[in-house]
Design a protein around this motif. Structure first.
Motif, PDB file in Angstrom:
ATOM      1  N   ILE A  59       6.014  16.827  14.971  1.00  7.76           N
ATOM      2  CA  ILE A  59       6.015  17.615  13.435  1.00  7.76           C
ATOM      3  C   ILE A  59       4.470  18.392  13.488  1.00  7.76           C
ATOM      4  O   ILE A  59       3.576  17.717  13.866  1.00  7.76           O
ATOM      5  CB  ILE A  59       6.038  16.444  12.485  1.00  7.76           C
ATOM      6  CG1 ILE A  59       7.510  15.818  12.544  1.00  7.76           C
ATOM      7  CG2 ILE A  59       5.935  16.996  10.984  1.00  7.76           C
ATOM      8  CD1 ILE A  59       7.520  14.688  11.676  1.00  7.76           C
ATOM      9  N   THR A  60       4.691  19.472  13.129  1.00  4.54           N
ATOM     10  CA  THR A  60       3.294  20.387  13.130  1.00  4.54           C
ATOM     11  C   THR A  60       3.143  20.657  11.545  1.00  4.54           C
ATOM     12  O   THR A  60       2.168  21.554  11.275  1.00  4.54           O
ATOM     13  CB  THR A  60       3.301  21.461  14.168  1.00  4.54           C
ATOM     14  OG1 THR A  60       4.491  22.557  13.651  1.00  4.54           O
ATOM     15  CG2 THR A  60       3.433  20.957  15.566  1.00  4.54           C
ATOM     16  N   ASP A  61       3.954  20.685  10.528  1.00  2.00           N
ATOM     17  CA  ASP A  61       3.884  20.976   9.242  1.00  2.00           C
ATOM     18  C   ASP A  61       2.641  20.509   8.832  1.00  2.00           C
ATOM     19  O   ASP A  61       2.581  19.385   8.589  1.00  2.00           O
ATOM     20  CB  ASP A  61       5.272  20.727   8.515  1.00  2.00           C
ATOM     21  CG  ASP A  61       5.021  20.945   7.134  1.00  2.00           C
ATOM     22  OD1 ASP A  61       4.125  20.655   6.642  1.00  2.00           O
ATOM     23  OD2 ASP A  61       6.074  21.628   6.637  1.00  2.00           O
ATOM     24  N   PRO A  62       1.742  21.540   8.223  1.00  2.00           N
ATOM     25  CA  PRO A  62       0.458  21.214   7.921  1.00  2.00           C
ATOM     26  C   PRO A  62       0.612  20.204   6.485  1.00  2.00           C
ATOM     27  O   PRO A  62      -0.376  19.183   6.517  1.00  2.00           O
ATOM     28  CB  PRO A  62      -0.146  22.456   7.469  1.00  2.00           C
ATOM     29  CG  PRO A  62       0.384  23.520   8.056  1.00  2.00           C
ATOM     30  CD  PRO A  62       1.724  22.916   8.253  1.00  2.00           C
TER      31      PRO A  62
ATOM     32  N   ALA B 128      -1.245  16.440   6.919  1.00  2.00           N
ATOM     33  CA  ALA B 128      -2.138  16.055   5.987  1.00  2.00           C
ATOM     34  C   ALA B 128      -1.758  14.780   5.295  1.00  2.00           C
ATOM     35  O   ALA B 128      -2.585  13.900   5.305  1.00  2.00           O
ATOM     36  CB  ALA B 128      -2.427  17.180   4.928  1.00  2.00           C
ATOM     37  N   ARG B 129      -0.357  14.484   5.051  1.00  2.00           N
ATOM     38  CA  ARG B 129      -0.096  13.398   4.330  1.00  2.00           C
ATOM     39  C   ARG B 129      -0.101  12.284   5.288  1.00  2.00           C
ATOM     40  O   ARG B 129      -0.705  10.993   5.118  1.00  2.00           O
ATOM     41  CB  ARG B 129       1.197  13.433   3.797  1.00  2.00           C
ATOM     42  CG  ARG B 129       1.917  12.122   3.011  1.00  2.00           C
ATOM     43  CD  ARG B 129       1.320  11.825   1.973  1.00  2.00           C
ATOM     44  NE  ARG B 129       1.906  10.562   1.429  1.00  2.00           N
ATOM     45  CZ  ARG B 129       1.046   9.672   0.816  1.00  2.00           C
ATOM     46  NH1 ARG B 129      -0.090  10.049   0.376  1.00  2.00           N
ATOM     47  NH2 ARG B 129       1.612   8.589   0.361  1.00  2.00           N
TER      48      ARG B 129
ATOM     49  N   LEU C 208       0.959  -1.253  -0.089  1.00  2.00           N
ATOM     50  CA  LEU C 208      -0.208  -0.070  -0.147  1.00  2.00           C
ATOM     51  C   LEU C 208       0.866   1.323   0.076  1.00  2.00           C
ATOM     52  O   LEU C 208       0.138   2.521  -0.194  1.00  2.00           O
ATOM     53  CB  LEU C 208      -1.036   0.119   1.103  1.00  2.00           C
ATOM     54  CG  LEU C 208      -1.822  -1.048   1.173  1.00  2.00           C
ATOM     55  CD1 LEU C 208      -2.624  -1.240   2.693  1.00  2.00           C
ATOM     56  CD2 LEU C 208      -2.971  -0.631   0.001  1.00  2.00           C
ATOM     57  N   GLY C 209       2.035   1.134   0.247  1.00  2.00           N
ATOM     58  CA  GLY C 209       2.800   2.246   0.184  1.00  2.00           C
ATOM     59  C   GLY C 209       2.956   2.975   1.281  1.00  2.00           C
ATOM     60  O   GLY C 209       3.565   4.318   1.580  1.00  2.00           O
ATOM     61  N   LEU C 210       2.568   2.371   2.616  1.00  2.00           N
ATOM     62  CA  LEU C 210       2.608   3.078   3.983  1.00  2.00           C
ATOM     63  C   LEU C 210       3.976   3.273   4.507  1.00  2.00           C
ATOM     64  O   LEU C 210       4.910   2.423   4.065  1.00  2.00           O
ATOM     65  CB  LEU C 210       1.778   2.149   4.690  1.00  2.00           C
ATOM     66  CG  LEU C 210       0.493   2.204   4.474  1.00  2.00           C
ATOM     67  CD1 LEU C 210      -0.530   1.113   5.294  1.00  2.00           C
ATOM     68  CD2 LEU C 210      -0.397   3.502   4.358  1.00  2.00           C
ATOM     69  N   PRO C 211       4.329   4.228   5.026  1.00  2.00           N
ATOM     70  CA  PRO C 211       5.578   4.338   5.639  1.00  2.00           C
ATOM     71  C   PRO C 211       5.956   3.492   6.708  1.00  2.00           C
ATOM     72  O   PRO C 211       5.270   2.776   7.469  1.00  2.00           O
ATOM     73  CB  PRO C 211       5.493   5.888   6.482  1.00  2.00           C
ATOM     74  CG  PRO C 211       4.089   6.091   6.598  1.00  2.00           C
ATOM     75  CD  PRO C 211       3.357   5.304   5.358  1.00  2.00           C
ATOM     76  N   ALA C 212       7.452   3.228   6.766  1.00  2.00           N
ATOM     77  CA  ALA C 212       7.963   2.102   7.773  1.00  2.00           C
ATOM     78  C   ALA C 212       8.176   2.806   9.029  1.00  2.00           C
ATOM     79  O   ALA C 212       8.125   2.111  10.215  1.00  2.00           O
ATOM     80  CB  ALA C 212       9.093   1.550   7.321  1.00  2.00           C
ATOM     81  N   GLU C 213       7.821   4.041   9.113  1.00  2.00           N
ATOM     82  CA  GLU C 213       8.176   4.751  10.512  1.00  2.00           C
ATOM     83  C   GLU C 213       7.147   4.338  11.602  1.00  2.00           C
ATOM     84  O   GLU C 213       6.190   4.064  11.120  1.00  2.00           O
ATOM     85  CB  GLU C 213       8.188   6.177  10.473  1.00  2.00           C
ATOM     86  CG  GLU C 213       9.447   6.732   9.777  1.00  2.00           C
ATOM     87  CD  GLU C 213       9.076   6.846   8.105  1.00  2.00           C
ATOM     88  OE1 GLU C 213       8.079   6.842   7.672  1.00  2.00           O
ATOM     89  OE2 GLU C 213      10.038   7.247   7.342  1.00  2.00           O
TER      90      GLU C 213
END
Length: 136
Positions: A102-105, A109-110, A70-75
């Motif tokens: 992290i607060t970068d909108p 959103a991602r 699904l391309g989900l992040p590994a983090e």
């Protein structure tokens, strides 16, 4: 792992607080990624999901291969109120070394999109657990 009852204390302060917050309408949801075969730690968390469910959490699972497809992040990260990300950093021994807020909108959103994708494809913990072969 020894086959003993975990003897959860559902009156523990953490459990009481979780129930109280859930009764107020707050949602506690997680998607956990599981290796195949699961690690000992992942088996522990799968078992512990039962306790978390009893106090108001909804925990679901995805096999790692499906998460990768699904391309989900590994983090490993926590998303709070669709406004903040707590990105966990680990050392070689799998100990947390840093929690990056992290607060970068755009990044948040991602992360919300990734959460929604994971949630859509994940399986509730009881159903998932029933399909995980026991190694005990």
């Amino acid at each position: 792992m020894a086959g003993l009852d975990p003897e959860w204390d559902l009156d523990h302060p953490w459990c009481r607080t979780r129930r109280e917050q859930a009764a107020l309408g707050k949602r506690f949801e997680r998607v956990r990624i599981m290796d195949n075969p699961p690690t000992t730690g992942q088996r522990y968390l799968l078992n512990n999901s039962e306790r978390n469910g009893l106090v108001g959490e909804d925990i679901r699972y995805l096999w790692r291969a499906d998460a990768e497809r699904l391309g989900l992040p590994a983090e490993d990260a926590w998303l709070f109120d669709s406004r903040y990300i707590a990105l966990l950093h680990f050392d070689a021994e799998d100990d947390i070394t840093e929690i990056e807020v992290i607060t970068d909108p755009v990044k948040v959103a991602r992360a919300c999109q990734e959460r929604d994708t994971a949630w859509h494809h994940a399986t509730p913990h009881r159903e998932f657990a029933a399909g995980v072969p026991s190694d005990v």
